[in-house]
Design an enzyme around this catalytic site. Structure first.
Site, short mmCIF file in Angstrom:
data_model
loop_
_atom_site.label_atom_id
_atom_site.label_comp_id
_atom_site.label_asym_id
_atom_site.label_seq_id
_atom_site.Cartn_x
_atom_site.Cartn_y
_atom_site.Cartn_z
N THR A 200 40.76 44.59 40.92
CA THR A 200 40.19 44.36 39.59
C THR A 200 41.12 43.58 38.67
OG1 THR A 200 40.92 46.48 38.65
CG2 THR A 200 38.77 46.44 39.75
N MET A 267 38.61 42.28 33.79
CA MET A 267 37.26 42.82 33.72
C MET A 267 37.02 43.79 34.87
SD MET A 267 35.61 42.07 31.08
CE MET A 267 36.41 41.36 29.63
N HIS A 268 37.72 44.93 34.80
CA HIS A 268 37.64 45.94 35.85
C HIS A 268 36.20 46.46 36.03
CE1 HIS A 268 42.03 46.24 35.22
NE2 HIS A 268 41.75 46.38 33.93
N ASP A 269 35.60 46.88 34.93
CA ASP A 269 34.33 47.61 35.00
C ASP A 269 33.12 46.74 35.33
OD1 ASP A 269 35.89 49.80 34.42
OD2 ASP A 269 35.35 49.84 32.30
N ALA A 272 32.99 46.40 39.04
CA ALA A 272 32.45 47.59 39.70
C ALA A 272 30.93 47.64 39.57
CB ALA A 272 33.08 48.85 39.13
#
Length: 343
Positions: A200, A267-269, A272
């Site tokens: 991420t 932008m980790h989320d 996901a």
């Protein structure tokens, strides 16, 4: 187009916000419920943020439920310095008129999974507290869900909260341990997908991505975020979604620069969320995952046994590679189209 029924468990911060926008912009996403946990900000502010984004985007009348306001054991940590005092950077969303569910988040998880066994994917982009509590109330929950996708952890990568620990797990390591243990019983093809910092932190949003989003939305004038701008400069975008998203992301970019990571935003989320809708976006490697709870320096560290040294079957599919450019192409196409439709 087949749909993916989702329970989305969030601690809405800035990147959680874009994850919600991505899902709202994706016709294959069926939002069954949004559950709120404390993390980036307190749980009640998380709930307000979720309701506000739904209302701004004319989203479906999805149930938004308040969940855990503190971790299972540890004292609550929040990170307003990363996400802003309300969790959405410089954005100032209109106060929502939608109301919270009267049900607790754990009941949303359990009731929906019982009603639709084997159908629902859980997407967790905050601490795992709500899911851990739900598993304690309904031990069959791992087998009732189709799968879970988790943003959390760090394996062959430095932590972002302590030298070894990622934020979502650091907030409630006991909950993470409960979840990883509980989901060890699921069939091989339904193992939790873990989107950890290893990948991420390669999902880097730069100013040109915001400019491309604005163009896709038909927003004027050109949306330019520059590292040379004075801190806190506000967007003048004509499009309301772009304006608020830009103000949120600018704060995140300023934070990353402050900690010498560059003028960018991880932008980790949203990544996901994209994987929850299309697992083919990620290359995974199976491993047995556990969480360190006793270490004086390493509490909250996620440990992966890649080689079977513990003699236990794998309980996770860890994302080890992806194509960031493809992720951003999808994000710009989808969120840009949603913003354009809303005006």
């Amino acid at each position: 187009m087949p749909t993916t029924p989702l329970i989305v468990d969030v601690d809405t911060g800035i990147d959680d916000s874009l994850a919600l926008l991505y899902l709202l912009a994706s016709p294959e996403a069926e939002l069954v419920g949004i559950t709120c946990t404390a993390g980036n900000v307190n749980a009640r502010q998380v709930a307000i943020n979720n309701l506000a984004w739904l209302e701004l985007c004319n989203g479906p009348d999805v149930e938004v439920a308040l969940g855990a306001e503190v971790p299972i054991i540890a004292p609550l940590m929040t990170t307003e310095e990363t996400h802003g005092p309300q969790g959405i950077g410089y954005a100032e969303l209109p106060a929502p008129t939608r109301t919270l569910s009267t049900r607790h988040a754990t009941q949303v998880w359990i009731d929906n999974a019982r009603k639709r066994p084997g159908e629902i994917t859980g997407l967790i982009t905050g601490p795992l507290t709500n899911l851990a509590l739900a598993v304690k109330l309904e031990p069959e929950l791992p087998l009732l869900l189709k799968r879970i996708v988790v943003m959390g952890g760090a394996f062959n990568h430095p932590g972002n909260t302590t030298p070894t620990t990622e934020w979502n797990v650091a907030v409630d390591p006991d909950a993470a341990k409960i979840v990883f243990d509980a989901f060890s019983v699921v069939p091989d093809d339904r193992r939790p997908v873990i989107c950890a910092l290893d990948v991420t932190e390669r999902i880097e949003m730069h100013p040109h991505h915001i400019a491309e989003l604005a163009r896709a939305a038909g927003s004027t004038p050109d949306e330019i975020i520059s590292p040379d701008d004075e801190p806190g400069r506000r967007s003048q975008a004509s499009n309301k979604v772009i304006r608020h998203l830009s103000d949120a992301v600018r704060f995140y970019m300023e934070f990353h620069r402050l900690y010498e990571q560059g003028f960018l935003a991880h932008m980790h989320d949203p990544f996901a969320a994209a994987v929850a809708l299309d697992p083919s976006l990620a290359t995974v490697r199976e491993a047995t995952v556990d969480v360190e709870l006793a270490g004086t320096l390493t509490r909250g560290q996620t440990v992966a046994d890649w080689r079977g040294m513990w003699g236990q079957r794998p309980n996770a599919a860890i994302v080890v590679d992806t194509d960031p450019a493809e992720f951003f192409r999808r994000t710009i196409d989808r969120v840009g189209a949603l913003a354009r439709a809303l005006g």
